[in-house]
Write a protein that holds these residues in place. Sequence first.
Motif, short mmCIF file in Angstrom:
data_model
loop_
_atom_site.label_atom_id
_atom_site.label_comp_id
_atom_site.label_asym_id
_atom_site.label_seq_id
_atom_site.Cartn_x
_atom_site.Cartn_y
_atom_site.Cartn_z
N VAL A 191 -1.94 13.15 -6.50
CA VAL A 191 -0.82 12.22 -6.30
C VAL A 191 -0.66 11.90 -4.81
O VAL A 191 -0.44 10.75 -4.43
CB VAL A 191 0.49 12.83 -6.86
CG1 VAL A 191 1.67 11.91 -6.55
CG2 VAL A 191 0.38 13.06 -8.36
N VAL A 192 -0.79 12.93 -3.96
CA VAL A 192 -0.70 12.74 -2.51
C VAL A 192 -1.80 11.81 -2.03
O VAL A 192 -1.57 10.88 -1.24
CB VAL A 192 -0.77 14.09 -1.78
CG1 VAL A 192 -0.77 13.88 -0.26
CG2 VAL A 192 0.39 14.98 -2.18
N LEU A 193 -3.01 12.06 -2.49
CA LEU A 193 -4.15 11.22 -2.09
C LEU A 193 -3.96 9.78 -2.55
O LEU A 193 -4.30 8.83 -1.83
CB LEU A 193 -5.45 11.80 -2.67
CG LEU A 193 -5.92 13.13 -2.05
CD1 LEU A 193 -7.12 13.67 -2.82
CD2 LEU A 193 -6.29 12.91 -0.59
N GLU A 194 -3.40 9.63 -3.74
CA GLU A 194 -3.17 8.29 -4.27
C GLU A 194 -2.12 7.54 -3.43
O GLU A 194 -2.25 6.35 -3.16
CB GLU A 194 -2.70 8.40 -5.73
CG GLU A 194 -2.52 7.05 -6.42
CD GLU A 194 -3.83 6.30 -6.61
OE1 GLU A 194 -3.79 5.06 -6.66
OE2 GLU A 194 -4.89 6.95 -6.68
N THR A 195 -1.08 8.28 -2.99
CA THR A 195 -0.04 7.67 -2.14
C THR A 195 -0.61 7.23 -0.81
O THR A 195 -0.33 6.13 -0.33
CB THR A 195 1.11 8.68 -1.92
OG1 THR A 195 1.62 9.10 -3.17
CG2 THR A 195 2.22 8.04 -1.10
N ILE A 196 -1.42 8.10 -0.18
CA ILE A 196 -2.05 7.77 1.10
C ILE A 196 -2.96 6.56 0.95
O ILE A 196 -2.98 5.65 1.79
CB ILE A 196 -2.83 8.98 1.64
CG1 ILE A 196 -1.87 10.13 1.99
CG2 ILE A 196 -3.66 8.59 2.88
CD1 ILE A 196 -2.57 11.42 2.35
N LYS A 197 -3.70 6.54 -0.13
CA LYS A 197 -4.61 5.42 -0.38
C LYS A 197 -3.83 4.12 -0.55
O LYS A 197 -4.24 3.05 -0.05
CB LYS A 197 -5.43 5.72 -1.64
CG LYS A 197 -6.51 4.68 -1.92
CD LYS A 197 -7.32 5.08 -3.15
CE LYS A 197 -8.38 4.02 -3.45
NZ LYS A 197 -9.18 4.38 -4.66
N LYS A 198 -2.67 4.19 -1.21
CA LYS A 198 -1.85 3.00 -1.42
C LYS A 198 -1.29 2.49 -0.10
O LYS A 198 -1.24 1.27 0.15
CB LYS A 198 -0.72 3.33 -2.40
CG LYS A 198 0.11 2.11 -2.81
CD LYS A 198 1.14 2.50 -3.85
CE LYS A 198 1.96 1.28 -4.26
NZ LYS A 198 2.98 1.64 -5.27
N ILE A 199 -0.84 3.43 0.76
CA ILE A 199 -0.30 3.04 2.08
C ILE A 199 -1.38 2.36 2.90
O ILE A 199 -1.14 1.34 3.55
CB ILE A 199 0.26 4.28 2.81
CG1 ILE A 199 1.50 4.81 2.09
CG2 ILE A 199 0.59 3.94 4.27
CD1 ILE A 199 2.00 6.13 2.63
N LYS A 200 -2.58 2.93 2.90
CA LYS A 200 -3.69 2.33 3.66
C LYS A 200 -4.02 0.94 3.16
O LYS A 200 -4.25 0.01 3.95
CB LYS A 200 -4.93 3.23 3.55
CG LYS A 200 -4.85 4.50 4.39
CD LYS A 200 -6.15 5.29 4.28
CE LYS A 200 -6.11 6.52 5.16
NZ LYS A 200 -7.37 7.32 5.06
N SER A 201 -4.02 0.77 1.84
CA SER A 201 -4.33 -0.56 1.28
C SER A 201 -3.25 -1.58 1.66
O SER A 201 -3.56 -2.74 1.93
CB SER A 201 -4.46 -0.47 -0.24
OG SER A 201 -3.22 -0.11 -0.83
N ASN A 202 -1.97 -1.14 1.71
CA ASN A 202 -0.88 -2.03 2.10
C ASN A 202 -1.01 -2.43 3.57
O ASN A 202 -0.76 -3.59 3.93
CB ASN A 202 0.48 -1.36 1.87
CG ASN A 202 0.82 -1.25 0.39
OD1 ASN A 202 0.27 -1.97 -0.44
ND2 ASN A 202 1.71 -0.33 0.05
N ILE A 203 -1.41 -1.46 4.42
CA ILE A 203 -1.59 -1.77 5.84
C ILE A 203 -2.72 -2.76 6.03
O ILE A 203 -2.61 -3.72 6.82
CB ILE A 203 -1.84 -0.47 6.65
CG1 ILE A 203 -0.57 0.39 6.66
CG2 ILE A 203 -2.28 -0.80 8.08
CD1 ILE A 203 -0.77 1.75 7.28
N VAL A 204 -3.81 -2.54 5.32
CA VAL A 204 -4.95 -3.47 5.42
C VAL A 204 -4.56 -4.85 4.91
O VAL A 204 -4.91 -5.88 5.51
CB VAL A 204 -6.16 -2.92 4.63
CG1 VAL A 204 -7.27 -3.96 4.56
CG2 VAL A 204 -6.68 -1.64 5.28
N ARG A 205 -3.81 -4.88 3.82
CA ARG A 205 -3.39 -6.17 3.24
C ARG A 205 -2.48 -6.94 4.20
O ARG A 205 -2.60 -8.17 4.35
CB ARG A 205 -2.65 -5.90 1.93
CG ARG A 205 -2.21 -7.17 1.19
CD ARG A 205 -1.24 -6.81 0.09
NE ARG A 205 -0.02 -6.24 0.64
CZ ARG A 205 0.90 -5.59 -0.09
NH1 ARG A 205 0.72 -5.42 -1.39
NH2 ARG A 205 1.98 -5.11 0.49
N ASP A 206 -1.57 -6.23 4.88
CA ASP A 206 -0.59 -6.89 5.75
C ASP A 206 -0.93 -6.70 7.24
O ASP A 206 -0.04 -6.72 8.09
CB ASP A 206 0.81 -6.32 5.48
CG ASP A 206 1.24 -6.53 4.04
OD1 ASP A 206 0.85 -7.56 3.46
OD2 ASP A 206 1.96 -5.67 3.51
#
Length: 326
Positions: free
Chosen positions: A20-35
Motif C-alpha cells: 500500500v505504501v509503495l502504491e501511494t508513493i507511485k501514485k504521488i510520483k505519477s501525479n508530479i510527472v503529470r503536473d
Amino acid sequence: MSNPVVTNEKVTSKQKDPSVVLETIKKIKSNIVRDKYLYLLLIPFIAWYIIFAYKPMWGLQIAFKDYSLFKGIADSPWVGLENFERFFQSEYFLRTLKNTILISLYTLIFAFPAPILLALLFNEVKNAVFKKSVQTLTYLPHFISIVVIAGIVTNFLSPTTGIVNQIIDKLGGEKIYFLIEPEYFRTILISSMNIWKDVGFNAIIYLAAIAGINPALYEAAKIDGAGRWKQMWHITLPSILPTIIILFIINIGSFLEVGYEAILLLYQPATYETADVINTFVYRAGLQEGQYEIGAAAGLFNSVVGLILVVAANKISKKVTENGLW
C-alpha cells in the motif's frame, strides 16, 4: 481453584502493508510527472518568497543587538529589548504612532468604501460605452508610478503654476502652498494616493463579485416590487459582503503601513507634525542616520501590531459574520 491469567498486552496499531505504501508513493510520483509544468510555474514564486520574505527574517536579530556594520549581524553584541525601549522613549514615538493611526483610520473610513461605491454605481449603469469609458479612466491612475503621481500632485498644488491655486486666485482667494501646511497633508495624501490612484483598480474585485450574483435573485425581487435601490441594498450588498469582509481584514493587516512611499515623496520637515509615521521614522533612522537597530526595532513593532490586528479582526469577523480569511 486456579486464578485466571490476566494479560496486560498493549493493543498496537497494525502496520501498513508495504504494498500500500509503495502504491501511494507511485501514485504521488505519477501525479508530479503529470503536473510537472504546473510545479515548474511555482518555482519563481517560491524562490521570490524565500529570497525576499523568509531570508530577510534573519536580519530581525538587528532589533535585539547593538548592530555594527563591521562586526555583522552574528558578531554584534546582544542587548535584548534595549532598542525597543529607546524607540518607545523617543520624542518621535508618540507623534509617529498618532499620525500612523489617524492616517490609517481615515483611509479605512474614506478610501476603503470608495471602490465599493464605485462598483455599485458601475453595476447600475446601462450604457455600455459610457460604463467602459469611465472604467478605463478610473483604472489608469493605478498603473502610473507613484513617483509620477506624486509629481502630478505637486504640480497641481504648486503655489505659482498649480491649477488649484490658479482657480483659487481667479475666484478672488489667496494662494496657498498646500504641501507645507500640516493641516492639509492627510487630506491630500488620502484623496490622491489612496482614493484617486487605486479606486478604479480596487473596484474590479467587487465588480467580479457582483458578476457572480445569480440573476434570478434580481428577477424575483422585481416580481416582489423591489426597485433598484432595494435590490442593491438587499441583494447586491449582502452577496458581496464576504468579499468586503476579506478585503477589510487584509487592510487591517496593513493598518500601520499607510503607504509610506507616498508620504516620503510628499512630506517635508514643515509637515512632519501630521505626516511623520512609523515607517518614515524607520527610513530616516535606519537609512539616513545609520541607526539600523532602532529602525529594525520600529519595523518589527509595526509588523507585530499588524499581525495582532489581522488575527483579532479575523476572529471578530468569524463570530459576527461567519466570514474570514481562515
